[in-house]
Design a protein around this motif. Sequence first.
Motif, PDB file in Angstrom:
ATOM      1  N   MET A   1      11.190  -5.892  40.314  1.00  0.00           N
ATOM      2  CA  MET A   1      10.450  -5.039  39.200  1.00  0.00           C
ATOM      3  C   MET A   1       9.084  -4.711  39.438  1.00  0.00           C
ATOM      4  SD  MET A   1       9.733  -7.003  35.246  1.00  0.00           S
ATOM      5  CE  MET A   1      11.305  -6.957  34.959  1.00  0.00           C
ATOM      6  N   SER A   2       8.708  -3.652  38.941  1.00  0.00           N
ATOM      7  CA  SER A   2       7.349  -3.175  39.202  1.00  0.00           C
ATOM      8  C   SER A   2       6.241  -3.639  38.528  1.00  0.00           C
ATOM      9  CB  SER A   2       7.125  -1.609  38.794  1.00  0.00           C
ATOM     10  OG  SER A   2       7.159  -1.327  37.388  1.00  0.00           O
ATOM     11  N   ALA A   3       4.981  -3.561  38.882  1.00  0.00           N
ATOM     12  CA  ALA A   3       3.838  -4.307  38.336  1.00  0.00           C
ATOM     13  C   ALA A   3       3.860  -3.894  36.789  1.00  0.00           C
ATOM     14  CB  ALA A   3       2.535  -4.147  39.237  1.00  0.00           C
ATOM     15  N   THR A   4       3.827  -2.635  36.595  1.00  0.00           N
ATOM     16  CA  THR A   4       3.797  -2.009  35.351  1.00  0.00           C
ATOM     17  C   THR A   4       4.767  -2.568  34.425  1.00  0.00           C
ATOM     18  OG1 THR A   4       3.188  -0.014  36.222  1.00  0.00           O
ATOM     19  CG2 THR A   4       3.845   0.166  34.011  1.00  0.00           C
ATOM     20  N   LEU A   5       6.062  -2.771  34.793  1.00  0.00           N
ATOM     21  CA  LEU A   5       7.056  -3.505  33.997  1.00  0.00           C
ATOM     22  C   LEU A   5       6.793  -5.039  33.759  1.00  0.00           C
ATOM     23  CD1 LEU A   5      10.374  -1.762  35.240  1.00  0.00           C
ATOM     24  CD2 LEU A   5       9.133  -1.276  32.971  1.00  0.00           C
ATOM     25  N   GLU A   6       6.241  -5.504  34.608  1.00  0.00           N
ATOM     26  CA  GLU A   6       5.852  -7.046  34.362  1.00  0.00           C
ATOM     27  C   GLU A   6       4.830  -7.072  33.300  1.00  0.00           C
ATOM     28  OE1 GLU A   6       4.942  -9.251  37.994  1.00  0.00           O
ATOM     29  OE2 GLU A   6       6.953  -9.089  38.845  1.00  0.00           O
ATOM     30  N   GLU A   7       3.834  -6.045  33.521  1.00  0.00           N
ATOM     31  CA  GLU A   7       2.647  -6.169  32.545  1.00  0.00           C
ATOM     32  C   GLU A   7       3.387  -6.017  30.945  1.00  0.00           C
ATOM     33  OE1 GLU A   7      -0.493  -7.040  32.162  1.00  0.00           O
ATOM     34  OE2 GLU A   7      -0.213  -7.768  34.187  1.00  0.00           O
ATOM     35  N   TYR A   8       4.341  -5.007  31.067  1.00  0.00           N
ATOM     36  CA  TYR A   8       4.983  -4.916  29.632  1.00  0.00           C
ATOM     37  C   TYR A   8       5.616  -6.117  28.940  1.00  0.00           C
ATOM     38  CZ  TYR A   8       4.235   0.279  29.409  1.00  0.00           C
ATOM     39  OH  TYR A   8       3.728   1.354  29.187  1.00  0.00           O
ATOM     40  N   LEU A   9       6.446  -6.704  30.172  1.00  0.00           N
ATOM     41  CA  LEU A   9       6.956  -7.955  29.882  1.00  0.00           C
ATOM     42  C   LEU A   9       6.163  -9.105  29.313  1.00  0.00           C
ATOM     43  CD1 LEU A   9      10.190  -9.165  29.361  1.00  0.00           C
ATOM     44  CD2 LEU A   9       9.639  -9.853  31.907  1.00  0.00           C
ATOM     45  N   LYS A  10       5.004  -8.942  30.033  1.00  0.00           N
ATOM     46  CA  LYS A  10       4.021 -10.318  29.723  1.00  0.00           C
ATOM     47  C   LYS A  10       3.574  -9.983  28.514  1.00  0.00           C
ATOM     48  CE  LYS A  10      -0.266 -10.524  30.954  1.00  0.00           C
ATOM     49  NZ  LYS A  10      -1.596 -10.589  31.619  1.00  0.00           N
ATOM     50  N   THR A  11       3.154  -8.730  27.896  1.00  0.00           N
ATOM     51  CA  THR A  11       2.578  -8.416  26.834  1.00  0.00           C
ATOM     52  C   THR A  11       3.601  -8.783  25.837  1.00  0.00           C
ATOM     53  OG1 THR A  11       1.254  -6.650  27.869  1.00  0.00           O
ATOM     54  CG2 THR A  11       1.593  -6.580  25.678  1.00  0.00           C
ATOM     55  N   ILE A  12       4.917  -8.504  25.799  1.00  0.00           N
ATOM     56  CA  ILE A  12       5.775  -8.565  24.726  1.00  0.00           C
ATOM     57  C   ILE A  12       5.786 -10.126  24.506  1.00  0.00           C
ATOM     58  CG2 ILE A  12       8.103  -8.786  24.279  1.00  0.00           C
ATOM     59  CD1 ILE A  12       8.510  -5.984  25.993  1.00  0.00           C
ATOM     60  N   TYR A  13       5.815 -11.120  25.501  1.00  0.00           N
ATOM     61  CA  TYR A  13       5.838 -12.410  25.724  1.00  0.00           C
ATOM     62  C   TYR A  13       4.670 -13.049  24.844  1.00  0.00           C
ATOM     63  CZ  TYR A  13       5.863 -17.345  27.268  1.00  0.00           C
ATOM     64  OH  TYR A  13       5.929 -18.864  27.274  1.00  0.00           O
ATOM     65  N   THR A  14       3.606 -12.520  25.159  1.00  0.00           N
ATOM     66  CA  THR A  14       2.261 -13.116  24.588  1.00  0.00           C
ATOM     67  C   THR A  14       2.154 -12.378  23.166  1.00  0.00           C
ATOM     68  OG1 THR A  14       0.937 -11.208  25.632  1.00  0.00           O
ATOM     69  CG2 THR A  14       0.843 -13.237  26.616  1.00  0.00           C
ATOM     70  N   LEU A  15       2.644 -11.188  22.760  1.00  0.00           N
ATOM     71  CA  LEU A  15       2.589 -10.907  21.494  1.00  0.00           C
ATOM     72  C   LEU A  15       3.324 -11.839  20.530  1.00  0.00           C
ATOM     73  CD1 LEU A  15       2.633  -6.932  21.866  1.00  0.00           C
ATOM     74  CD2 LEU A  15       0.890  -8.211  20.723  1.00  0.00           C
ATOM     75  N   ILE A  16       4.533 -12.057  21.002  1.00  0.00           N
ATOM     76  CA  ILE A  16       5.548 -13.095  20.230  1.00  0.00           C
ATOM     77  C   ILE A  16       5.217 -14.438  20.096  1.00  0.00           C
ATOM     78  CG2 ILE A  16       8.045 -13.884  20.390  1.00  0.00           C
ATOM     79  CD1 ILE A  16       8.899 -11.377  21.655  1.00  0.00           C
ATOM     80  N   ALA A  17       4.369 -14.900  21.173  1.00  0.00           N
ATOM     81  CA  ALA A  17       3.823 -16.094  21.169  1.00  0.00           C
ATOM     82  C   ALA A  17       2.494 -16.080  20.086  1.00  0.00           C
ATOM     83  CB  ALA A  17       3.291 -16.720  22.430  1.00  0.00           C
ATOM     84  N   LYS A  18       1.699 -15.017  20.003  1.00  0.00           N
ATOM     85  CA  LYS A  18       0.673 -14.912  19.150  1.00  0.00           C
ATOM     86  C   LYS A  18       0.973 -14.753  17.672  1.00  0.00           C
ATOM     87  CE  LYS A  18      -2.768 -13.417  22.337  1.00  0.00           C
ATOM     88  NZ  LYS A  18      -3.550 -11.998  22.843  1.00  0.00           N
ATOM     89  N   THR A  19       2.087 -13.562  17.636  1.00  0.00           N
ATOM     90  CA  THR A  19       2.437 -13.215  16.187  1.00  0.00           C
ATOM     91  C   THR A  19       3.610 -13.352  15.731  1.00  0.00           C
ATOM     92  OG1 THR A  19       2.643 -10.927  16.974  1.00  0.00           O
ATOM     93  CG2 THR A  19       0.232 -11.488  16.416  1.00  0.00           C
ATOM     94  N   SER A  20       4.255 -14.090  16.448  1.00  0.00           N
ATOM     95  CA  SER A  20       5.850 -13.926  16.192  1.00  0.00           C
ATOM     96  C   SER A  20       6.565 -12.833  16.247  1.00  0.00           C
ATOM     97  CB  SER A  20       6.041 -14.792  14.936  1.00  0.00           C
ATOM     98  OG  SER A  20       5.545 -15.822  14.948  1.00  0.00           O
ATOM     99  N   SER A  21       5.929 -11.609  16.836  1.00  0.00           N
ATOM    100  CA  SER A  21       6.928 -10.270  16.697  1.00  0.00           C
ATOM    101  C   SER A  21       6.123  -9.399  17.954  1.00  0.00           C
ATOM    102  CB  SER A  21       7.135  -9.581  15.440  1.00  0.00           C
ATOM    103  OG  SER A  21       5.831  -9.017  14.962  1.00  0.00           O
TER     104      SER A  21
END
Length: 158
Positions: A1-21
């Motif tokens: 997986m590319s670094a860019t895709l990992e950043e997208y995945l990490k961002t999705i994970y942190t957004l869900i953790a912070k805001t539930s969506s």
Amino acid sequence: MSATLEEYLKTIYTLIAKTSSARVTDIAKELSCSKPSVNRAIKILKEEGLIKYESYGDILLTKKGIEKAKKIVKRHEILKAFLVQVLEVKEEVADKEASTMKYAISEDTIKKFEDYIKTIIDVDKLDCEYNPDSQKCKNCVKAKVKYKYTIITLFWIF
């Protein structure tokens, strides 16, 4: 997986953790990129079985996606902890640099960073409910690390 895709995945994970969506708009805003870029990344993450997504809906992580995102976040946090707590790099700088470094370092090296950090910051012996995001805990850990270095330095002097 590319670094860019990992950043997208990490961002999705942190957004869900912070805001539930997590939605395309939220990700685009967080990463300062276009919605079409987010949609392209989401398509690939969905094909890889890391997310569930229907157009214009919330983005959900699959079990596989959660596991992968946690590994990405852990790599980032280990490097950030080393930079902040050992090298005393400012937190904002450390956060940015850890984001870049985590893609240039092997899993074996990350593990060695983690093991090293554990030797100088023995979280199990802090006698508290350690929270790495708490400023109070960060200050306490820094004080304990400095104290340990002072003791080690004094030991070698005498």
